[in-house]
Write a protein that holds these residues in place. Structure first.
Motif, short mmCIF file in Angstrom:
data_model
loop_
_atom_site.label_atom_id
_atom_site.label_comp_id
_atom_site.label_asym_id
_atom_site.label_seq_id
_atom_site.Cartn_x
_atom_site.Cartn_y
_atom_site.Cartn_z
N HIS A 17 0.85 -1.19 0.00
CA HIS A 17 0.00 0.00 0.00
C HIS A 17 0.88 1.24 0.00
N HIS A 75 -6.63 -3.63 5.73
CA HIS A 75 -5.99 -2.91 4.62
C HIS A 75 -6.56 -3.23 3.26
N HIS A 131 -2.58 -3.36 -3.46
CA HIS A 131 -3.98 -3.08 -3.17
C HIS A 131 -4.78 -3.00 -4.48
N CYS A 139 -3.77 2.92 -5.19
CA CYS A 139 -2.87 2.34 -4.17
C CYS A 139 -2.32 0.99 -4.60
ZN LIG Z 1 -4.05 0.51 0.00
#
Ligand SMILES: [Zn+2]
Length: 151
Positions: A17, A75, A131, A139
């Motif tokens: 991330h 996350h 991500h 991201c």
């Molecule tokens: Zn992220």
């Protein structure tokens, strides 16, 4: 092996991330204070019990822990079990397909590779993802495979 939560899910994947911060964000402050600030965002603004990420990597390649590895992170929706979240500081305004070098430093690239290798020594990592492999998001602000981190 690293196991998470009461169900003891084995950790088999790392997910990268970015913090979506500007390069100069909190420059001059120790990394622990930056981690504390991200923890405040996650706990006070989102109502989570702790910072969502397990590891945070500063612009100079310094690495600091976030949430304990033996706890399930917060996350990536639907991919928090059996994964560790690694957050790179920076990435403000980045696109999903930017080159790594556009938004992050060489010291961060070295630190990511070292951290991946170190974690692989402790648990059976089958995959390193971003991500943006799981969500329509920029991201971490680069493509994991073209940046050379994917396995
Ligand atoms: Zn992220």
């Amino acid at each position: 092996m690293i196991y998470q939560g009461t169900a003891r899910n084995p950790v088999t994947e790392l997910i990268l991330h970015c913090a979506d911060t500007r390069p100069e964000w909190m420059a001059g402050n120790p990394l622990v204070e930056k981690v504390a600030e991200i923890r405040r965002w996650h706990v006070q603004q989102r109502g989570w019990r702790d910072i969502g990420y397990h590891w945070v990597i500063d612009r100079d390649g310094t690495v600091a822990p976030g949430r304990r590895e033996t706890e399930i992170g917060a996350h990536v929706e639907n991919h928090n079990r059996g994964t560790l979240g690694i957050c790179l500081l920076g990435g403000f305004g980045a696109s999903a397909d930017d080159l790594f070098e556009k938004n992050f430093t060489q010291a961060q690239a070295t630190a990511v590779n070292r951290l991946i290798a170190e974690i692989k020594g402790r648990t059976m990592i089958r995959k390193v993802s971003g991500h943006n492999d799981y969500a329509k998001k920029a991201c971490p602000g680069f493509e994991i495979r073209s940046a050379g981190f994917g396995i």
